[in-house]
Design an enzyme around this catalytic site. Structure first.
Site, PDB file in Angstrom:
ATOM      1  CD  GLU A 160      -2.947  -0.934  -0.116  1.00  0.00           C
ATOM      2  OE1 GLU A 160      -2.934   0.125  -0.763  1.00  0.00           O
ATOM      3  OE2 GLU A 160      -3.657  -1.909  -0.433  1.00  0.00           O
TER       4      GLU A 160
ATOM      5  CE1 TYR B 275      -6.975   2.623  -0.960  1.00  0.00           C
ATOM      6  CE2 TYR B 275      -4.620   2.865  -0.553  1.00  0.00           C
ATOM      7  CZ  TYR B 275      -5.668   2.151  -1.080  1.00  0.00           C
ATOM      8  OH  TYR B 275      -5.454   0.959  -1.688  1.00  0.00           O
TER       9      TYR B 275
ATOM     10  CG  ASP C 123      -8.397   3.990  -4.920  1.00  0.00           C
ATOM     11  OD1 ASP C 123      -9.640   3.887  -5.044  1.00  0.00           O
ATOM     12  OD2 ASP C 123      -7.606   3.331  -5.608  1.00  0.00           O
TER      13      ASP C 123
END
Length: 355
Positions: free
Chosen positions: A40, A123, A141
């Site tokens: 991520e 996020y 996102d």
DNA sequence: AAGGCGGGGTC
DNA sequence: GACCCAGCCTT
């Protein structure tokens, strides 16, 4: 009251069309929260296909959160080199240290706790919580914003605070209703990446087509609305490859950039970004008149940088302590360089062989 | 609220 | 060219 989001249809589509990703848990591969955290961080503003090889190399170098926490920053930046947004690497490194020190080496499973880690925003916190631990945390996102703006027919700019609030609310409602937060969140993003794309959408293949507002009203190609961005400014950087001759060949001087700003903490040839600074003199060196090597243009989001590369031999002087390191150009593997400096090094090396 | 922060894919 | 990408942080 918004239209019902066809969660089951989307999940069915996802099971058949999802791309394999090395950090994704599968039936035969249990979730690895550390892998998810690394992925991520890399995926922030970076496409999946770009990230995959970097992820593989990174995990090979730092297989566990402890390994990453104990690594030195240079090694971490070297593994990140070429990926861009280098602040992410330093944040991830700091996050790994925090996980070891404050969370017994376990990546937190709650979004609120994750949010306190450096480089982890709303996020990323939701993504790690849902993908690694299958908890019903919402995510928004670029993909999710596009899919929802179209499906729900949101005509306000998606980067406006009130629109963002709406998007997060919709994401919360849907992930809560889904009963499979991990698959649901990934499926919305995957739909945005493969079907509900910015251009050349393939609405005929979309599992949401029966209820999509934008498709019904013919506004797919006008959504999502985004506020226009500033154009990049043009600047020139003068790169000076300073070398000294040794019995074993030329050694070139490299210096480290500051922690803040562009290409933070990456290394480079001494580079003048302002006017005609005295690069060599500031380092305590006297050099011969420089020879031109090459010129090229490098694009970033906010600048178009013209690089003029020159090289010059040291005549005399003593390098100021801690100012830099001397390296042969064939031994830069442990020195993290941003793309334009890699390019400059390659071109300096080429002139050396021709001469 | 706005701007800085990389590099590459895609059209 | 222009736009976008599994965003975050600072001011």
């Amino acid at each position: 009251m918004p239209a019902d989001f066809p969660i089951s249809k989307l999940l069915r589509w996802f099971r058949h069309h999802q791309r394999p990703m090395p950090w994704r848990p599968t039936a035969s591969r249990p979730a690895n929260p550390y892998h998810v955290l690394v992925s991520e961080a890399m995926l922030q503003q970076t496409q999946v296909a770009t990230v995959i090889p970097y992820f593989e190399r990174f995990i090979k170098s730092f297989p566990t959160v402890d390994a990453l926490a104990n690594a030195d920053e240079q090694a971490v930046l070297t593994r990140w080199q070429g990926l861009g947004y280098y602040r992410r690497a330093r944040h991830l490194h700091a996050a790994a240290k925090a996980v070891v020190k404050e969370h017994h080496g376990q990546v937190p499973d709650r979004a609120k706790t994750l949010l306190a880690l450096p480089g982890v925003g709303p996020y990323t916190a939701g993504a790690v919580a849902s993908v690694a631990y299958d908890t019903p945390e919402p995510i928004v996102d670029g993909n999710v914003a596009r899919v929802y703006a179209r499906f729900y027919g949101l005509h306000d700019a998606v980067d406006r605070p009130d629109t963002l609030k709406t998007l997060w609310s919709l994401a919360q409602t849907n992930v809560t209703a889904s009963k499979s937060p991990r698959d649901f969140n990934q499926s919305v993003m995957e739909l945005g990446a493969l079907v509900c794309t910015p251009k050349k959408t393939t609405c005929t293949a979309c599992p949401l087509k029966q209820a999509c507002k934008a498709l019904a009203e013919g506004t797919v190609d006008r959504l999502p609305v985004k506020t226009p961005k500033k154009k990049p400014t043009a600047v020139t950087h003068r790169v000076l490859a300073i070398y000294r001759q040794t019995q074993r060949g030329r050694r070139y001087l490299f210096v480290q950039r500051p922690a803040q700003g562009l290409w933070s903490r990456m290394w480079q040839f001494p580079t003048d970004e302002t006017a005609n600074a005295d690069l060599a003199g500031d380092l305590g060196l006297k050099i011969a008149p420089p020879n031109p090597v090459s010129s090229f243009t490098h694009l970033t989001t906010h600048r178009t940088v013209r690089f003029n590369v020159e090289q010059a031999r040291v005549l005399s002087g003593r390098l100021l302590p801690q100012a830099g390191v001397w390296r042969p150009l064939n031994r830069l593997v442990d020195l993290p360089l941003a793309k334009p400096q890699q390019q400059a090094a390659a071109q300096v090396a080429a002139t050396h062989y021709c001469a």
